[in-house]
Write a protein that holds these residues in place. Sequence first.
Motif, mmCIF file in Angstrom:
data_model
loop_
_atom_site.group_PDB
_atom_site.id
_atom_site.type_symbol
_atom_site.label_atom_id
_atom_site.label_comp_id
_atom_site.label_asym_id
_atom_site.label_seq_id
_atom_site.Cartn_x
_atom_site.Cartn_y
_atom_site.Cartn_z
ATOM 1 N N GLY A 156 6.662 47.547 59.673
ATOM 2 C CA GLY A 156 7.425 46.554 60.440
ATOM 3 C C GLY A 156 7.251 45.132 59.928
ATOM 4 O O GLY A 156 7.947 44.207 60.368
ATOM 5 N N GLY A 157 6.319 44.940 58.969
ATOM 6 C CA GLY A 157 6.045 43.584 58.480
ATOM 7 C C GLY A 157 6.872 43.200 57.257
ATOM 8 O O GLY A 157 7.839 43.892 56.896
ATOM 9 N N TYR A 158 6.486 42.077 56.641
ATOM 10 C CA TYR A 158 7.178 41.526 55.466
ATOM 11 C C TYR A 158 6.203 41.411 54.304
ATOM 12 O O TYR A 158 5.054 40.987 54.507
ATOM 13 N N LEU A 159 6.682 41.759 53.125
ATOM 14 C CA LEU A 159 5.895 41.575 51.897
ATOM 15 C C LEU A 159 6.693 40.650 50.989
ATOM 16 O O LEU A 159 7.820 40.978 50.617
ATOM 17 N N ILE A 160 6.125 39.494 50.667
ATOM 18 C CA ILE A 160 6.844 38.521 49.828
ATOM 19 C C ILE A 160 6.216 38.486 48.442
ATOM 20 O O ILE A 160 5.070 38.055 48.284
ATOM 21 N N ALA A 161 6.956 38.954 47.442
ATOM 22 C CA ALA A 161 6.482 38.926 46.063
ATOM 23 C C ALA A 161 7.210 37.782 45.367
ATOM 24 O O ALA A 161 8.429 37.814 45.244
ATOM 25 N N CYS A 188 10.631 44.186 51.922
ATOM 26 C CA CYS A 188 10.193 43.550 50.677
ATOM 27 C C CYS A 188 11.112 42.378 50.314
ATOM 28 O O CYS A 188 12.334 42.510 50.287
ATOM 29 N N VAL A 189 10.498 41.234 50.054
ATOM 30 C CA VAL A 189 11.220 40.001 49.726
ATOM 31 C C VAL A 189 10.822 39.609 48.307
ATOM 32 O O VAL A 189 9.624 39.561 48.001
ATOM 33 N N VAL A 190 11.799 39.347 47.448
ATOM 34 C CA VAL A 190 11.475 39.041 46.055
ATOM 35 C C VAL A 190 12.094 37.708 45.633
ATOM 36 O O VAL A 190 13.271 37.442 45.889
ATOM 37 N N ASP A 191 11.271 36.872 45.009
ATOM 38 C CA ASP A 191 11.739 35.604 44.434
ATOM 39 C C ASP A 191 11.190 35.525 43.018
ATOM 40 O O ASP A 191 10.027 35.172 42.805
ATOM 41 N N THR A 192 12.027 35.928 42.060
ATOM 42 C CA THR A 192 11.611 35.887 40.665
ATOM 43 C C THR A 192 12.847 35.772 39.800
ATOM 44 O O THR A 192 13.947 35.540 40.323
ATOM 45 N N SER A 193 12.694 35.929 38.487
ATOM 46 C CA SER A 193 13.852 35.755 37.608
ATOM 47 C C SER A 193 13.824 36.781 36.478
ATOM 48 O O SER A 193 12.865 37.551 36.361
ATOM 49 N N GLY A 194 14.862 36.774 35.670
ATOM 50 C CA GLY A 194 14.919 37.587 34.459
ATOM 51 C C GLY A 194 14.863 39.079 34.727
ATOM 52 O O GLY A 194 15.441 39.588 35.691
ATOM 53 N N LEU A 195 14.132 39.793 33.850
ATOM 54 C CA LEU A 195 14.091 41.261 33.935
ATOM 55 C C LEU A 195 13.390 41.736 35.203
ATOM 56 O O LEU A 195 13.756 42.759 35.779
ATOM 57 N N ALA A 196 12.368 41.013 35.645
ATOM 58 C CA ALA A 196 11.645 41.414 36.866
ATOM 59 C C ALA A 196 12.603 41.398 38.057
ATOM 60 O O ALA A 196 12.570 42.272 38.929
ATOM 61 N N LEU A 197 13.499 40.402 38.083
ATOM 62 C CA LEU A 197 14.507 40.302 39.147
ATOM 63 C C LEU A 197 15.507 41.456 39.023
ATOM 64 O O LEU A 197 15.820 42.137 40.021
ATOM 65 N N ALA A 198 15.985 41.692 37.809
ATOM 66 C CA ALA A 198 16.985 42.746 37.590
ATOM 67 C C ALA A 198 16.439 44.107 38.024
ATOM 68 O O ALA A 198 17.142 44.886 38.686
ATOM 69 N N GLU A 199 15.200 44.387 37.666
ATOM 70 C CA GLU A 199 14.594 45.689 38.022
ATOM 71 C C GLU A 199 14.433 45.811 39.541
ATOM 72 O O GLU A 199 14.659 46.874 40.116
#
Length: 339
Positions: A156-161, A188-199
Amino acid sequence: MKPIDSKRAGSPLVGLTDASSSWRSKQIVTLTMNPALDVSTSTDVVYSGHKLRCSRSTLDPGGGGANVARVIHRLGGQAVAVYTAGGTTGDTYRRLMEAEGIPVLVAAVQGSTRQNVTVDEKSTGKQFRFVLEGPEFSENEWRNCLKIVGRTIRSGGYLIASGSLPPGVPDDFYAQLARLAREADVRCVVDTSGLALAEALAEGVFLVKPSRRELAEHVGATLDSEQSQIDAASALIAEGCAEYVALTLGEAGAVLASKSGAIRLPTPSVKVVSTVGAGDSFLAAFVLRLAQGYPAEAALRSAVAAGSAAVISPATELCCRDDVDRLEAEIAALALTFE
Ligand SMILES: Nc1ncnc2c1ncn2[C@@H]1O[C@H](COP(=O)(O)OP(=O)(O)OP(=O)(O)O)[C@@H](O)[C@H]1O
Ligand SMILES: [Mg+2]
């Protein structure tokens, strides 16, 4: 595009830092794979060939996830910060994080935590940011990070990567994390760029927060026009890459896309001092609001207020609570635009 009465969108706004809403907040865990000891200084003029005499430096524990956790705490919320640390820079980093009073879980690594250097040029007001490469990770080290996160997150929580991945960590690391979160019923919350974002997008996440530059790179277009921004954010929703896309547009504010459509919110007009930490402050306020049970439109207002509060703070300083409250009140008067 039709501007609408702000009161229609979301719940009535109380201050983000309203203490009464903290107790019912969902768990928030942040992960920083590539933290940086932020060194900030200033000098009169930046030029080559001679020594640049700089002012005494200040040190901050930086890196996406750590910054997000620090802002959440400043705004009266709770977050557990998971981060990697190694070497003497890692020791200093740990001390600075502990001094902030944030619950932390440290994944020890062999290599030294990197340093980033920010130099303010006093004669022009320009800012120079030197972002260094992080240490090389072994497979055991990055797998250990997944294990620590797996043991920490709660249903039920949030994970921010948030932030870049250091050398040695596979491009699909955030995608693996997203899978782990989904299996644990965590958003799951994601803030990144490039290939890591695409994957990560190929795997599917709850929320992604690209800046215009990052989404433009991902889709291979400039995203200069308002329509192209809406289309690119909405396409990620249609393709099942995320439930929410918070596309941040610097001084132009932000667009939030979801299956209910897209909304756009401008920023209040502020005097820009340093844009460092704007995205992290935006994301911290956005997720804190959601974790407290507010609707996405209200979260967007808080997020734009926090992002704008970060740009009026000097050097690497994150937003401060009073500025967020003041700007949030100003933003309540700005019209949300439904696209
Ligand atoms: N010049 C500015 N004036 C007012 N608010 C700003 C400004 N720049 C940023 N912000 C606020 O901060 C938020 C995030 O900014 P931005 O879109 O630059 O993201 P970012 O993650 O910091 O960018 P990047 O990761 O590409 O460096 C914006 O949505 C806005 O609320
Ligand atoms: Mg960013």
